[in-house]
Design a protein around this motif. Structure first.
Motif, PDB file in Angstrom:
ATOM      1  N   LEU A 259       0.809  -1.215   0.000  1.00  0.00           N
ATOM      2  CA  LEU A 259       0.000   0.000   0.000  1.00  0.00           C
ATOM      3  C   LEU A 259       0.850   1.276   0.000  1.00  0.00           C
ATOM      4  O   LEU A 259       0.603   2.177  -0.813  1.00  0.00           O
ATOM      5  N   PRO A 260       1.866   1.381   0.861  1.00  0.00           N
ATOM      6  CA  PRO A 260       2.708   2.590   0.791  1.00  0.00           C
ATOM      7  C   PRO A 260       3.386   2.762  -0.566  1.00  0.00           C
ATOM      8  O   PRO A 260       3.489   3.885  -1.079  1.00  0.00           O
ATOM      9  N   ALA A 261       3.841   1.640  -1.156  1.00  0.00           N
ATOM     10  CA  ALA A 261       4.483   1.716  -2.475  1.00  0.00           C
ATOM     11  C   ALA A 261       3.495   2.160  -3.544  1.00  0.00           C
ATOM     12  O   ALA A 261       3.840   2.922  -4.464  1.00  0.00           O
ATOM     13  N   PHE A 262       2.231   1.706  -3.448  1.00  0.00           N
ATOM     14  CA  PHE A 262       1.184   2.112  -4.389  1.00  0.00           C
ATOM     15  C   PHE A 262       0.939   3.615  -4.311  1.00  0.00           C
ATOM     16  O   PHE A 262       0.844   4.303  -5.335  1.00  0.00           O
ATOM     17  N   LEU A 263       0.845   4.131  -3.101  1.00  0.00           N
ATOM     18  CA  LEU A 263       0.598   5.563  -2.921  1.00  0.00           C
ATOM     19  C   LEU A 263       1.751   6.401  -3.470  1.00  0.00           C
ATOM     20  O   LEU A 263       1.540   7.470  -4.048  1.00  0.00           O
ATOM     21  N   LYS A 264       2.971   5.905  -3.330  1.00  0.00           N
ATOM     22  CA  LYS A 264       4.110   6.624  -3.872  1.00  0.00           C
ATOM     23  C   LYS A 264       4.135   6.547  -5.398  1.00  0.00           C
ATOM     24  O   LYS A 264       4.355   7.551  -6.085  1.00  0.00           O
ATOM     25  N   ALA A 265       3.886   5.343  -5.944  1.00  0.00           N
ATOM     26  CA  ALA A 265       3.990   5.136  -7.392  1.00  0.00           C
ATOM     27  C   ALA A 265       2.936   5.923  -8.163  1.00  0.00           C
ATOM     28  O   ALA A 265       3.222   6.487  -9.224  1.00  0.00           O
ATOM     29  N   GLU A 266       1.706   5.968  -7.648  1.00  0.00           N
ATOM     30  CA  GLU A 266       0.621   6.581  -8.415  1.00  0.00           C
ATOM     31  C   GLU A 266       0.287   8.021  -7.994  1.00  0.00           C
ATOM     32  O   GLU A 266      -0.268   8.778  -8.782  1.00  0.00           O
ATOM     33  N   TYR A 267       0.647   8.396  -6.762  1.00  0.00           N
ATOM     34  CA  TYR A 267       0.273   9.730  -6.294  1.00  0.00           C
ATOM     35  C   TYR A 267       1.449  10.523  -5.727  1.00  0.00           C
ATOM     36  O   TYR A 267       1.263  11.648  -5.267  1.00  0.00           O
ATOM     37  N   PHE A 395       5.590  -5.488 -11.106  1.00  0.00           N
ATOM     38  CA  PHE A 395       5.933  -4.086 -10.919  1.00  0.00           C
ATOM     39  C   PHE A 395       7.269  -3.727 -11.566  1.00  0.00           C
ATOM     40  O   PHE A 395       7.420  -2.642 -12.133  1.00  0.00           O
ATOM     41  N   ASP A 396       8.236  -4.623 -11.515  1.00  0.00           N
ATOM     42  CA  ASP A 396       9.500  -4.368 -12.215  1.00  0.00           C
ATOM     43  C   ASP A 396       9.274  -4.288 -13.726  1.00  0.00           C
ATOM     44  O   ASP A 396       9.826  -3.425 -14.412  1.00  0.00           O
ATOM     45  N   HIS A 397       8.415  -5.204 -14.229  1.00  0.00           N
ATOM     46  CA  HIS A 397       8.137  -5.240 -15.669  1.00  0.00           C
ATOM     47  C   HIS A 397       7.445  -3.953 -16.131  1.00  0.00           C
ATOM     48  O   HIS A 397       7.899  -3.300 -17.092  1.00  0.00           O
ATOM     49  N   TYR A 398       6.369  -3.589 -15.454  1.00  0.00           N
ATOM     50  CA  TYR A 398       5.599  -2.422 -15.895  1.00  0.00           C
ATOM     51  C   TYR A 398       6.277  -1.107 -15.523  1.00  0.00           C
ATOM     52  O   TYR A 398       6.059  -0.093 -16.189  1.00  0.00           O
ATOM     53  N   LYS A 399       7.098  -1.111 -14.483  1.00  0.00           N
ATOM     54  CA  LYS A 399       7.872   0.097 -14.166  1.00  0.00           C
ATOM     55  C   LYS A 399       8.863   0.383 -15.293  1.00  0.00           C
ATOM     56  O   LYS A 399       9.059   1.550 -15.680  1.00  0.00           O
ATOM     57  N   THR A 403       4.557   2.060 -17.181  1.00  0.00           N
ATOM     58  CA  THR A 403       3.105   1.909 -16.959  1.00  0.00           C
ATOM     59  C   THR A 403       2.851   1.038 -15.726  1.00  0.00           C
ATOM     60  O   THR A 403       2.121   0.050 -15.792  1.00  0.00           O
ATOM     61  N   ILE A 404       3.447   1.397 -14.609  1.00  0.00           N
ATOM     62  CA  ILE A 404       3.321   0.572 -13.405  1.00  0.00           C
ATOM     63  C   ILE A 404       1.871   0.458 -12.937  1.00  0.00           C
ATOM     64  O   ILE A 404       1.492  -0.503 -12.267  1.00  0.00           O
ATOM     65  N   GLU A 405       1.025   1.418 -13.354  1.00  0.00           N
ATOM     66  CA  GLU A 405      -0.384   1.360 -12.947  1.00  0.00           C
ATOM     67  C   GLU A 405      -1.073   0.100 -13.474  1.00  0.00           C
ATOM     68  O   GLU A 405      -2.026  -0.396 -12.855  1.00  0.00           O
ATOM     69  N   ILE A 406      -0.612  -0.443 -14.596  1.00  0.00           N
ATOM     70  CA  ILE A 406      -1.187  -1.692 -15.119  1.00  0.00           C
ATOM     71  C   ILE A 406      -0.891  -2.839 -14.166  1.00  0.00           C
ATOM     72  O   ILE A 406      -1.736  -3.702 -13.912  1.00  0.00           O
ATOM     73  N   GLY A 407       0.331  -2.869 -13.626  1.00  0.00           N
ATOM     74  CA  GLY A 407       0.682  -3.898 -12.655  1.00  0.00           C
ATOM     75  C   GLY A 407      -0.226  -3.850 -11.439  1.00  0.00           C
ATOM     76  O   GLY A 407      -0.688  -4.892 -10.947  1.00  0.00           O
ATOM     77  N   TYR A 408      -0.508  -2.644 -10.957  1.00  0.00           N
ATOM     78  CA  TYR A 408      -1.401  -2.523  -9.802  1.00  0.00           C
ATOM     79  C   TYR A 408      -2.828  -2.916 -10.162  1.00  0.00           C
ATOM     80  O   TYR A 408      -3.549  -3.521  -9.350  1.00  0.00           O
ATOM     81  N   TYR A 409      -3.266  -2.613 -11.367  1.00  0.00           N
ATOM     82  CA  TYR A 409      -4.617  -3.019 -11.768  1.00  0.00           C
ATOM     83  C   TYR A 409      -4.753  -4.544 -11.745  1.00  0.00           C
ATOM     84  O   TYR A 409      -5.759  -5.091 -11.264  1.00  0.00           O
ATOM     85  N   ILE A 410      -3.742  -5.245 -12.268  1.00  0.00           N
ATOM     86  CA  ILE A 410      -3.770  -6.712 -12.262  1.00  0.00           C
ATOM     87  C   ILE A 410      -3.836  -7.238 -10.834  1.00  0.00           C
ATOM     88  O   ILE A 410      -4.599  -8.161 -10.517  1.00  0.00           O
ATOM     89  N   MET A 411      -3.055  -6.637  -9.950  1.00  0.00           N
ATOM     90  CA  MET A 411      -3.049  -7.093  -8.564  1.00  0.00           C
ATOM     91  C   MET A 411      -4.387  -6.830  -7.873  1.00  0.00           C
ATOM     92  O   MET A 411      -4.881  -7.671  -7.107  1.00  0.00           O
TER      93      MET A 411
END
Length: 438
Positions: A259-267, A395-399, A403-411
């Motif tokens: 969750l902290p990594a998601f908040l940093k990556a997208e916001y 996340f490594d792949h989409y980063k 487009t790391i947001e695609i990785g989070y969508y899959i998760m």
């Protein structure tokens, strides 16, 4: 907690709720200690030059050791009893938590997380066994929901304290100060806790109420008589619980560690700015944990059979997890909408968790509860390892693609759909959750 215990007391004494409060605080400490690393991820990435895969490997080290620890510690707690077993577990995991401050390398964190995972594994087998000893079946989901809300409180306290401790004194002190708390709990545990049959302060009225269901076997009668894993694995009920945990525990692991990594990556949220959104997610989770135990109790009091009340509640919670699929879309309008939806999904998980844990005491006698909980915990840990590896690779792949947001969508897709699949599997394996005979 005292307010909660007064509210749920039934007029036949409330010492059992005091015991529940102790387990709540132990669970709070358990999750506080394990959540520290996720909040220090940015600091540690910079200092040790971690990739997403490095971090996922450290998470996997915790989950693998937690899974293996679960398998052994549940059986050990059945043998030692809850008083000694719980005390031993929290002593060792507090030492392991403090030990993180001595780490000087990425491999060192793998070792430290492994030690923490093995020792923290004792919390839930001991907690579920304590609830089975101190509560009749109709109250167990509520008691489990209350102590399980400690996972949320621990996860709330962490973002409100850890980033500030790290900023003021360095990341090492975040591990040291949170680890020390477990030793304070030990004093209260040894002073207050004993099994009902031996407890000097327990009234006869409350003792009779606790043992008002069919399974009246006391811990004293069964200490030292754990049931073999081979025998337990021969029951469909064991597999229902284990596979349910395998499919749904990873969701909570994902929220806790990413969750902290998601908040940093997208916001772009990091450091002390992360405190409020992370705390909000776990504050919402607290309502699910306690409400998740209240709903089946309401159904049971309305005349519904225990197994049907449990399964109906779990199906409702499974549907409540689905909206997390829309968290990123809503977050495109405002970050706080994403935070709220993830918090709602985390709340659904905690409601589910309060009930899936209680299915163990529904389906097994007290002498096997620690062992079965340990088996399920092991499967949950294995599922957590798989989702951690998947997350790291995605996340490594989409980063790399930007487009790391695609990785989070899959998760989030995986997380939202896991509960309905788990409910179906459990329904097929144990449609009436009949108690086994040992």
């Amino acid at each position: 907690m005292q307010t909660i215990t007064k509210t749920v007391a039934t007029g036949v004494g409330s010492y059992r709720w005091t015991i529940c409060s102790l387990v709540f605080f132990a669970t709070t400490i358990n999750y506080l200690d394990r959540a520290v690393i996720s909040l220090l991820k940015s600091n540690l990435e910079t200092e040790f030059r971690w990739t997403e895969t490095d971090y996922s490997n450290i998470v996997i080290a915790f989950q693998l050791s937690y899974a293996l620890g679960m398998l052994g510690v549940g059986r050990l707690i059945d043998k030692l009893g809850t008083k000694l077993g719980y005390a031993l577990s929290i002593t060792l995991w507090s030492v392991a938590a403090i030990g993180h401050a001595l780490v000087k390398s990425t491999f060192g964190f793998v070792i430290a997380r492994s030690a923490l995972g093995i020792t923290e594994a004792g919390n839930f087998p001991a907690a579920i066994k304590t609830v089975a000893e101190w509560f009749p079946k109709k109250e167990r989901a509520l008691a489990t929901g209350i102590f399980n809300s400690g996972t949320n409180i621990g996860a709330i306290i962490a973002p409100l304290t850890v980033p500030f401790i790290a900023a003021q004194w360095g990341w090492q002190w975040a591990f040291i100060l949170t680890g020390i708390i477990g030793f304070i709990w030990l004093v209260a545990w040894f002073f207050i806790y004993e099994v009902p049959a031996k407890h000097a302060k327990l009234s006869r009225t409350e003792f009779d109420y606790i043992h008002s269901d069919v399974d009246t076997t006391t811990d004293t009668e069964n200490a030292g008589k754990p049931v073999s894993w081979v025998k337990l694995l021969g029951f469909r009920q064991t597999w229902a619980f284990a596979l349910g945990k395998f499919l749904t525990d990873p969701v909570w692991w994902f929220y806790l560690f990413w969750l902290p990594a998601f908040l940093k990556a997208e916001y772009g949220v990091e450091g002390t700015a992360m405190a409020l959104p992370v705390a909000l997610v776990y504050t919402l989770s607290t309502f699910g944990s306690i409400g998740g135990g209240w709903l089946p109790l309401k159904f049971i009091r309305g005349g519904m059979p225990v197994f049907k009340a449990r399964k109906t509640s779990m199906l409702i919670y499974a549907f409540c997890a689905l909206p997390v699929l829309f968290s990123q879309y809503l977050g495109s309008f405002n970050m706080w909408l994403a935070v709220f939806i993830i918090g709602f999904a985390a709340s659904a998980h905690q409601a589910w968790s309060a009930n899936i844990f209680t299915t163990v005491s529904d389906m097994f006698p007290k002498k096997a509860i620690g062992s079965v909980t340990g088996i399920g915990g092991m499967f949950g840990g294995l599922g957590g390892m798989l989702i951690a590896k998947l997350a790291g690779l995605l996340f490594d792949h989409y980063k790399a693609l930007g487009t790391i947001e695609i990785g989070y969508y899959i998760m989030f897709l995986v997380c939202g759909s896991a509960y309905l699949l788990a409910w179906l599997v459990m329904h097929v394996l144990a449609p009436r959750m009949k108690q086994v005979e040992l």
